[in-house]
Design an enzyme around this catalytic site. Sequence first.
Site, short mmCIF file in Angstrom:
data_model
loop_
_atom_site.label_atom_id
_atom_site.label_comp_id
_atom_site.label_asym_id
_atom_site.label_seq_id
_atom_site.Cartn_x
_atom_site.Cartn_y
_atom_site.Cartn_z
N HIS A 253 3.83 -6.32 1.88
CA HIS A 253 5.25 -5.97 1.88
C HIS A 253 5.47 -4.47 1.69
CE1 HIS A 253 5.37 -6.76 -2.74
NE2 HIS A 253 5.48 -5.46 -2.57
N ASP B 197 13.77 0.59 -4.01
CA ASP B 197 14.05 -0.76 -4.50
C ASP B 197 14.21 -0.73 -6.01
OD1 ASP B 197 11.41 -0.28 -5.21
OD2 ASP B 197 10.58 -1.68 -3.78
N ASP C 195 0.44 -8.41 -0.44
CA ASP C 195 0.80 -9.35 0.64
C ASP C 195 1.38 -8.62 1.85
OD1 ASP C 195 3.27 -8.57 -0.30
OD2 ASP C 195 3.97 -10.59 -0.84
N GLU D 50 9.58 -9.11 1.16
CA GLU D 50 8.51 -10.10 1.07
C GLU D 50 8.26 -10.76 2.43
OE1 GLU D 50 6.81 -9.87 -1.37
OE2 GLU D 50 7.74 -10.29 -3.31
C1 GLP Z 1 6.12 -3.29 -5.67
C2 GLP Z 1 7.10 -2.32 -5.02
C3 GLP Z 1 6.55 -1.73 -3.74
C4 GLP Z 1 5.16 -1.21 -3.97
C5 GLP Z 1 4.27 -2.33 -4.44
C6 GLP Z 1 2.83 -1.88 -4.67
O1 GLP Z 1 6.16 -4.53 -5.08
N1 GLP Z 1 8.35 -2.93 -4.73
O2 GLP Z 1 7.41 -0.71 -3.28
O3 GLP Z 1 4.68 -0.65 -2.78
O4 GLP Z 1 4.78 -2.82 -5.67
O5 GLP Z 1 2.72 -1.29 -5.93
P1 GLP Z 1 1.44 -0.53 -6.43
O6 GLP Z 1 1.47 0.80 -5.74
O7 GLP Z 1 1.64 -0.41 -7.90
O8 GLP Z 1 0.27 -1.33 -6.05
#
Ligand code: GLP
Length: 233
Positions: A111, A67, A109, A116
């Site tokens: 995702h 992403d 949440d 989302e």
């Molecule tokens: C963002 C990314 C996700 C990731 C999430 C959690 O929303 N788009 O791919 O899994 O953050 O991030 P973190 O690992 O920093 O908690």
Amino acid sequence: MEVVIKRDYGLMSKAAAQLVVDVLNTKPNAVLGMATGSTPLGLYQELVRLHQAGQVDFSRVTTFNLDEYVGLSANHPQSYHYFMHEQWYERRIAECGGIDLQILGIGSDGHIAFNEPGSSLSSRTRLKTLSKQTIDDNARFFERREDVPVYAITMGVGTILDARKLVLVASGKTKAKAIAQAVEGPVTSMVTASALQLHRDASVIVDEQAAAGLTMRDYYEFIYAAKPAAPKA
Ligand code: GLP
């Protein structure tokens, strides 16, 4: 779905890196899907270490990012540029033979990527508007909350499910609820990580804190301990 619980973040990262190495040992020109977020950083550092030690070779690997934020004005989300980019991305993945291993984190949440709550479980790469929760969570990477982009381009849940193998890493107590819902809750577009239950080869590797909400923990540990002796399918 395989659930692996490790004592801490370092061991979680090592276990996930080993999974990548196993894929590359079988297929040196594998196509890898790489996740953003802070959680996979330890996994990437471990891969760098293994590479420096001569234990893994990435020279023939192709990677796709899961992403990406969309910059606001210059790249207006409604532009055809973005539309073309989304179409192009899916086509490139297919041309490369599909993704062999997709690395994933999880949002608080539930995702995956930027899918989302409410995202179709068969969605493809597209533009998404981020939820308030995600904007709050990711504000720590920006100077001010207002700097967090509102839009992102993300692989869809369907795109992710097309990968031959999935590994999701999660660490810390802020992820415990999302992990419990994703692993043991119903499959629902409200928790897009729950779509991993539909995949035939998905591993969820978590540390103790992220595992805190799992009710079947003893069973997962029993399966993992018995794995080396399991008859080969
Ligand atoms: C963002 C990314 C996700 C990731 C999430 C959690 O929303 N788009 O791919 O899994 O953050 O991030 P973190 O690992 O920093 O908690």
